[in-house]
Design a protein around this motif. Structure first.
Motif, PDB file in Angstrom:
ATOM      1  N   THR A 102      16.412  45.226 -37.763  1.00 21.55           N
ATOM      2  CA  THR A 102      15.195  46.032 -37.718  1.00 21.55           C
ATOM      3  C   THR A 102      15.505  47.505 -37.543  1.00 21.55           C
ATOM      4  O   THR A 102      14.821  48.364 -38.108  1.00 21.55           O
ATOM      5  CB  THR A 102      14.289  45.547 -36.568  1.00 21.55           C
ATOM      6  OG1 THR A 102      14.053  44.149 -36.745  1.00 21.55           O
ATOM      7  CG2 THR A 102      12.981  46.264 -36.557  1.00 21.55           C
ATOM      8  N   MET A 103      16.527  47.815 -36.787  1.00 23.94           N
ATOM      9  CA  MET A 103      16.865  49.212 -36.537  1.00 23.94           C
ATOM     10  C   MET A 103      17.674  49.842 -37.666  1.00 23.94           C
ATOM     11  O   MET A 103      17.668  51.063 -37.816  1.00 23.94           O
ATOM     12  CB  MET A 103      17.636  49.341 -35.221  1.00 23.94           C
ATOM     13  CG  MET A 103      16.843  48.914 -33.999  1.00 23.94           C
ATOM     14  SD  MET A 103      15.335  49.833 -33.740  1.00 23.94           S
ATOM     15  CE  MET A 103      15.975  51.380 -33.198  1.00 23.94           C
ATOM     16  N   ALA A 104      18.368  49.046 -38.445  1.00 24.07           N
ATOM     17  CA  ALA A 104      19.216  49.575 -39.511  1.00 24.07           C
ATOM     18  C   ALA A 104      18.457  50.448 -40.511  1.00 24.07           C
ATOM     19  O   ALA A 104      18.945  51.532 -40.865  1.00 24.07           O
ATOM     20  CB  ALA A 104      19.939  48.431 -40.222  1.00 24.07           C
ATOM     21  N   PRO A 105      17.262  50.040 -40.981  1.00 28.39           N
ATOM     22  CA  PRO A 105      16.558  50.927 -41.922  1.00 28.39           C
ATOM     23  C   PRO A 105      16.188  52.287 -41.334  1.00 28.39           C
ATOM     24  O   PRO A 105      16.080  53.268 -42.064  1.00 28.39           O
ATOM     25  CB  PRO A 105      15.298  50.137 -42.276  1.00 28.39           C
ATOM     26  CG  PRO A 105      15.625  48.729 -42.012  1.00 28.39           C
ATOM     27  CD  PRO A 105      16.585  48.751 -40.872  1.00 28.39           C
ATOM     28  N   LEU A 106      16.010  52.347 -40.036  1.00 26.98           N
ATOM     29  CA  LEU A 106      15.689  53.634 -39.420  1.00 26.98           C
ATOM     30  C   LEU A 106      16.857  54.601 -39.512  1.00 26.98           C
ATOM     31  O   LEU A 106      16.676  55.810 -39.685  1.00 26.98           O
ATOM     32  CB  LEU A 106      15.283  53.434 -37.966  1.00 26.98           C
ATOM     33  CG  LEU A 106      14.028  52.593 -37.732  1.00 26.98           C
ATOM     34  CD1 LEU A 106      13.818  52.366 -36.245  1.00 26.98           C
ATOM     35  CD2 LEU A 106      12.821  53.242 -38.350  1.00 26.98           C
ATOM     36  N   ALA A 134       9.282  41.347 -38.352  1.00 24.44           N
ATOM     37  CA  ALA A 134      10.678  41.571 -37.980  1.00 24.44           C
ATOM     38  C   ALA A 134      10.768  42.224 -36.603  1.00 24.44           C
ATOM     39  O   ALA A 134      11.670  41.910 -35.820  1.00 24.44           O
ATOM     40  CB  ALA A 134      11.372  42.435 -39.022  1.00 24.44           C
ATOM     41  N   TRP A 135       9.832  43.110 -36.306  1.00 21.27           N
ATOM     42  CA  TRP A 135       9.827  43.749 -34.992  1.00 21.27           C
ATOM     43  C   TRP A 135       9.505  42.737 -33.900  1.00 21.27           C
ATOM     44  O   TRP A 135      10.039  42.804 -32.799  1.00 21.27           O
ATOM     45  CB  TRP A 135       8.822  44.905 -34.953  1.00 21.27           C
ATOM     46  CG  TRP A 135       9.280  46.083 -35.743  1.00 21.27           C
ATOM     47  CD1 TRP A 135       8.995  46.352 -37.045  1.00 21.27           C
ATOM     48  CD2 TRP A 135      10.122  47.131 -35.294  1.00 21.27           C
ATOM     49  NE1 TRP A 135       9.600  47.507 -37.432  1.00 21.27           N
ATOM     50  CE2 TRP A 135      10.299  48.024 -36.374  1.00 21.27           C
ATOM     51  CE3 TRP A 135      10.743  47.419 -34.084  1.00 21.27           C
ATOM     52  CZ2 TRP A 135      11.075  49.163 -36.275  1.00 21.27           C
ATOM     53  CZ3 TRP A 135      11.517  48.567 -33.988  1.00 21.27           C
ATOM     54  CH2 TRP A 135      11.664  49.421 -35.076  1.00 21.27           C
ATOM     55  N   SER A 136       8.627  41.792 -34.212  1.00 15.58           N
ATOM     56  CA  SER A 136       8.285  40.796 -33.201  1.00 15.58           C
ATOM     57  C   SER A 136       9.443  39.829 -32.956  1.00 15.58           C
ATOM     58  O   SER A 136       9.564  39.262 -31.867  1.00 15.58           O
ATOM     59  CB  SER A 136       7.024  40.039 -33.595  1.00 15.58           C
ATOM     60  OG  SER A 136       7.228  39.347 -34.804  1.00 15.58           O
ATOM     61  N   LEU A 137      10.317  39.627 -33.938  1.00 17.87           N
ATOM     62  CA  LEU A 137      11.494  38.778 -33.734  1.00 17.87           C
ATOM     63  C   LEU A 137      12.473  39.393 -32.733  1.00 17.87           C
ATOM     64  O   LEU A 137      13.278  38.673 -32.141  1.00 17.87           O
ATOM     65  CB  LEU A 137      12.205  38.512 -35.059  1.00 17.87           C
ATOM     66  CG  LEU A 137      11.520  37.532 -35.999  1.00 17.87           C
ATOM     67  CD1 LEU A 137      12.297  37.444 -37.317  1.00 17.87           C
ATOM     68  CD2 LEU A 137      11.400  36.168 -35.372  1.00 17.87           C
ATOM     69  N   CYS A 138      12.385  40.683 -32.535  1.00 14.78           N
ATOM     70  CA  CYS A 138      13.250  41.345 -31.553  1.00 14.78           C
ATOM     71  C   CYS A 138      12.947  40.870 -30.133  1.00 14.78           C
ATOM     72  O   CYS A 138      13.804  40.956 -29.252  1.00 14.78           O
ATOM     73  CB  CYS A 138      13.075  42.851 -31.624  1.00 14.78           C
ATOM     74  SG  CYS A 138      13.583  43.561 -33.200  1.00 14.78           S
ATOM     75  N   MET A 139      11.749  40.348 -29.933  1.00 18.31           N
ATOM     76  CA  MET A 139      11.365  39.851 -28.610  1.00 18.31           C
ATOM     77  C   MET A 139      12.145  38.603 -28.225  1.00 18.31           C
ATOM     78  O   MET A 139      12.101  38.178 -27.064  1.00 18.31           O
ATOM     79  CB  MET A 139       9.875  39.542 -28.557  1.00 18.31           C
ATOM     80  CG  MET A 139       9.001  40.737 -28.808  1.00 18.31           C
ATOM     81  SD  MET A 139       9.298  41.986 -27.553  1.00 18.31           S
ATOM     82  CE  MET A 139       8.644  43.412 -28.354  1.00 18.31           C
ATOM     83  N   LEU A 140      12.866  38.021 -29.168  1.00 19.40           N
ATOM     84  CA  LEU A 140      13.680  36.844 -28.855  1.00 19.40           C
ATOM     85  C   LEU A 140      14.777  37.172 -27.849  1.00 19.40           C
ATOM     86  O   LEU A 140      15.239  36.281 -27.140  1.00 19.40           O
ATOM     87  CB  LEU A 140      14.297  36.266 -30.129  1.00 19.40           C
ATOM     88  CG  LEU A 140      13.337  35.539 -31.067  1.00 19.40           C
ATOM     89  CD1 LEU A 140      14.076  35.110 -32.323  1.00 19.40           C
ATOM     90  CD2 LEU A 140      12.709  34.350 -30.382  1.00 19.40           C
ATOM     91  N   MET A 141      15.177  38.433 -27.785  1.00 15.19           N
ATOM     92  CA  MET A 141      16.185  38.809 -26.794  1.00 15.19           C
ATOM     93  C   MET A 141      15.663  38.558 -25.387  1.00 15.19           C
ATOM     94  O   MET A 141      16.356  37.960 -24.555  1.00 15.19           O
ATOM     95  CB  MET A 141      16.589  40.277 -26.959  1.00 15.19           C
ATOM     96  CG  MET A 141      17.434  40.547 -28.176  1.00 15.19           C
ATOM     97  SD  MET A 141      17.846  42.285 -28.372  1.00 15.19           S
ATOM     98  CE  MET A 141      18.913  42.547 -26.988  1.00 15.19           C
ATOM     99  N   GLY A 142      14.461  38.991 -25.117  1.00 21.10           N
ATOM    100  CA  GLY A 142      13.877  38.780 -23.800  1.00 21.10           C
ATOM    101  C   GLY A 142      13.615  37.313 -23.510  1.00 21.10           C
ATOM    102  O   GLY A 142      13.839  36.836 -22.400  1.00 21.10           O
TER     103      GLY A 142
END
Length: 74
Positions: A30-34, A45-53
């Protein structure tokens, strides 16, 4: 190699680690395109980042379960 039987929360810790690393991969993707200057990924894709928590909470629950099982044996 250890022959001790798995503890009470070992499976939760392993599952939490797997979910955490899946969330970390989603965060990198998610951060790579930025940083590359390309079009950002969709919000799913941003919501999948919540899997870390979520993975961290699962692993923490496994640690607590192991600690409680260890205190009962003493």
């Amino acid at each position: 190699m250890s022959t001790t039987p798995p503890g009470a929360g070992d499976r939760l810790v392993r599952a939490g680690a797997i979910v955490f690393f899946l969330g970390a991969l989603a965060t990198l993707a998610t951060m790579a395109p930025l940083f590359l200057g390309t079009r950002p990924l969709p919000s799913i894709a941003w919501s999948l980042c919540m899997l870390m928590g979520v993975g961290f909470l699962i692993a923490a629950a496994g640690v607590v379960r192991s600690a409680r099982a260890g205190s009962r044996q003493r």
